[in-house]
Design an enzyme around this catalytic site. Structure first.
Site, PDB file in Angstrom:
ATOM      1  N   GLY A   1      -5.360   9.879   3.124  1.00  0.00           N
ATOM      2  CA  GLY A   1      -4.973  10.597   1.926  1.00  0.00           C
ATOM      3  C   GLY A   1      -6.404  10.513   0.859  1.00  0.00           C
ATOM      4  O   GLY A   1      -6.956  11.325   0.361  1.00  0.00           O
TER       5      GLY A   1
ATOM      6  N   ASP B   1       0.563  -1.033  -0.145  1.00  0.00           N
ATOM      7  CA  ASP B   1      -0.140  -0.484   0.350  1.00  0.00           C
ATOM      8  C   ASP B   1       0.926   1.126   0.017  1.00  0.00           C
ATOM      9  O   ASP B   1       2.154   1.537   0.054  1.00  0.00           O
ATOM     10  CB  ASP B   1      -1.261  -0.132   1.640  1.00  0.00           C
ATOM     11  CG  ASP B   1      -2.022   0.878   1.501  1.00  0.00           C
ATOM     12  OD1 ASP B   1      -3.144   1.105   1.909  1.00  0.00           O
ATOM     13  OD2 ASP B   1      -2.293   1.742   0.056  1.00  0.00           O
ATOM     14  N   GLY B   2      -0.202   2.199  -0.293  1.00  0.00           N
ATOM     15  CA  GLY B   2       0.938   3.663  -0.279  1.00  0.00           C
ATOM     16  C   GLY B   2       0.962   4.092   1.204  1.00  0.00           C
ATOM     17  O   GLY B   2       0.887   3.554   1.895  1.00  0.00           O
ATOM     18  N   ALA B   3       1.442   5.338   0.820  1.00  0.00           N
ATOM     19  CA  ALA B   3       1.054   6.431   2.299  1.00  0.00           C
ATOM     20  C   ALA B   3       1.929   7.888   1.858  1.00  0.00           C
ATOM     21  O   ALA B   3       1.990   8.109   0.832  1.00  0.00           O
ATOM     22  CB  ALA B   3       2.011   5.977   3.576  1.00  0.00           C
TER      23      ALA B   3
ATOM     24  N   GLU C   1      -7.915  -0.213   4.529  1.00  0.00           N
ATOM     25  CA  GLU C   1      -6.264   0.044   4.584  1.00  0.00           C
ATOM     26  C   GLU C   1      -5.706  -0.879   5.740  1.00  0.00           C
ATOM     27  O   GLU C   1      -4.560  -2.329   5.383  1.00  0.00           O
ATOM     28  CB  GLU C   1      -6.017   0.555   4.281  1.00  0.00           C
ATOM     29  CG  GLU C   1      -6.298   1.977   2.828  1.00  0.00           C
ATOM     30  CD  GLU C   1      -5.148   2.758   2.459  1.00  0.00           C
ATOM     31  OE1 GLU C   1      -5.184   3.705   3.196  1.00  0.00           O
ATOM     32  OE2 GLU C   1      -5.364   2.853   0.830  1.00  0.00           O
TER      33      GLU C   1
ATOM     34  N   LYS D   1       7.541  11.757   0.250  1.00  0.00           N
ATOM     35  CA  LYS D   1       6.481  10.913   1.261  1.00  0.00           C
ATOM     36  C   LYS D   1       7.830  10.559   2.542  1.00  0.00           C
ATOM     37  O   LYS D   1       7.202  10.301   3.542  1.00  0.00           O
ATOM     38  CB  LYS D   1       5.769  10.036   1.268  1.00  0.00           C
ATOM     39  CG  LYS D   1       4.910  10.043   0.216  1.00  0.00           C
ATOM     40  CD  LYS D   1       3.708  10.703   0.168  1.00  0.00           C
ATOM     41  CE  LYS D   1       3.718  10.018  -1.471  1.00  0.00           C
ATOM     42  NZ  LYS D   1       2.078   9.176  -0.927  1.00  0.00           N
TER      43      LYS D   1
HETATM   44  O1  DER Z   1      -5.334   6.960   1.734  1.00  0.00           O
HETATM   45  C1  DER Z   1      -4.299   6.647   1.464  1.00  0.00           C
HETATM   46  O2  DER Z   1      -4.117   5.771   2.664  1.00  0.00           O
HETATM   47  C2  DER Z   1      -3.261   5.661   0.325  1.00  0.00           C
HETATM   48  O3  DER Z   1      -2.661   4.324   0.973  1.00  0.00           O
HETATM   49  C3  DER Z   1      -2.827   7.116  -0.203  1.00  0.00           C
HETATM   50  O4  DER Z   1      -2.502   8.275   0.996  1.00  0.00           O
HETATM   51  C4  DER Z   1      -1.237   7.131  -0.785  1.00  0.00           C
HETATM   52  O5  DER Z   1      -1.082   7.382  -2.266  1.00  0.00           O
HETATM   53  P1  DER Z   1      -0.911   8.273  -3.344  1.00  0.00           P
HETATM   54  O6  DER Z   1      -0.404   6.504  -3.194  1.00  0.00           O
HETATM   55  O7  DER Z   1      -1.381   8.457  -3.761  1.00  0.00           O
HETATM   56  O8  DER Z   1       0.449   9.136  -2.631  1.00  0.00           O
END
Ligand code: DER
Length: 233
Positions: A101, A86-88, A108, A126
């Site tokens: 975000g 996952d992203g952050a 998640e 980030k």
């Molecule tokens: O909502 C979240 O937690 C998403 O993982 C997000 O914040 C990550 O965003 P991005 O991959 O668009 O930078």
């Protein structure tokens, strides 16, 4: 390197190094970086086990899985996940993260917790020492609509000077999460003790989940401006 290219190289490397023949159940996060994770998985599709099941964390990630022709599963059927990627929004030096975000942090967090290995992929913007250094949009908090005003007032007592109800752009009114709730963004400046802050916010009546992922990530892959990828454990 552009931010999107930095996301891409981080995502590709994380997939290459973490989706192996042992990975049968894979959690798929939400946001823009995860799009590159799916892109890489589709490139490797012929060499990957056809039986792999992908668990979504939002309507967005569910669409990415189904539109990619990948096997969709849900967390009820597969409570034990091998790896979640996952992203952050921001990651500190201890791999604690601000997430939400994209207003998806409740599912998640569930899918990340259910995984033997939780991997974060992100671009260099980030990567911080302390949470709050670069991410200036506050800690995302999912709250039930009935409680949002009381939660906002309680957040002020916790030291947040201006909690904000997240308003939608393509819809009149507040953002509504996939679970039918509101998102409040709470600014706390530099967050030196994310665990303590998480616990305080989580106890507020009406709070569903907090976008602080503490002591959860096993590794984080950061795409750098120079085209390299830093991997933190
Ligand atoms: O909502 C979240 O937690 C998403 O993982 C997000 O914040 C990550 O965003 P991005 O991959 O668009 O930078």
């Amino acid at each position: 390197l552009s931010l999107s290219d930095a996301k891409k190289i981080a995502a590709y490397k994380a997939v290459d190094e973490n989706i192996t023949s042992e990975s049968k159940i894979i959690g798929i996060g939400s946001g823009s970086t995860i799009v590159y994770v799916i892109e890489r998985i589709l490139q490797l599709k012929d060499s990957l086990d056809k039986e792999i099941i992908y668990i979504p964390t939002s309507f967005q990630s569910r669409l990415l899985i189904t539109e990619g022709g990948l096997n969709l599963g849900d967390i009820d059927q597969y409570p034990e996940i091998d790896v979640t990627i996952d992203g952050a929004d921001e990651v500190d030096e201890n791999l604690n993260a601000i997430k939400g975000g994209g207003a998806c942090h409740l599912r998640e967090k569930l899918v990340a917790e259910a995984a033997k290995k939780f991997i974060i992929v992100a671009d260099y913007s980030k990567h911080s020492t302390t949470l709050g250094e670069k991410w200036k949009q506050g800690v995302p908090i999912e709250v039930i609509p009935f409680a949002y005003l009381r939660v906002m007032n309680s957040l002020k007592e916790l030291g947040c000077d201006n909690p904000i109800l997240r308003m939608a752009k393509a819809k009149a009114g507040p953002v509504i999460s996939d679970n039918g709730n509101f998102i409040v963004d709470a600014h706390f400046g530099l967050i030196k003790q994310p665990k303590e802050l998480l616990e305080k916010i989580k106890l507020l009546t009406g709070v569903v989940e907090v976008g602080l992922f503490v002591n959860m990530a096993k590794s984080a892959y950061f795409g750098n401006e120079d085209g390299s990828v830093s991997i933190k454990h």
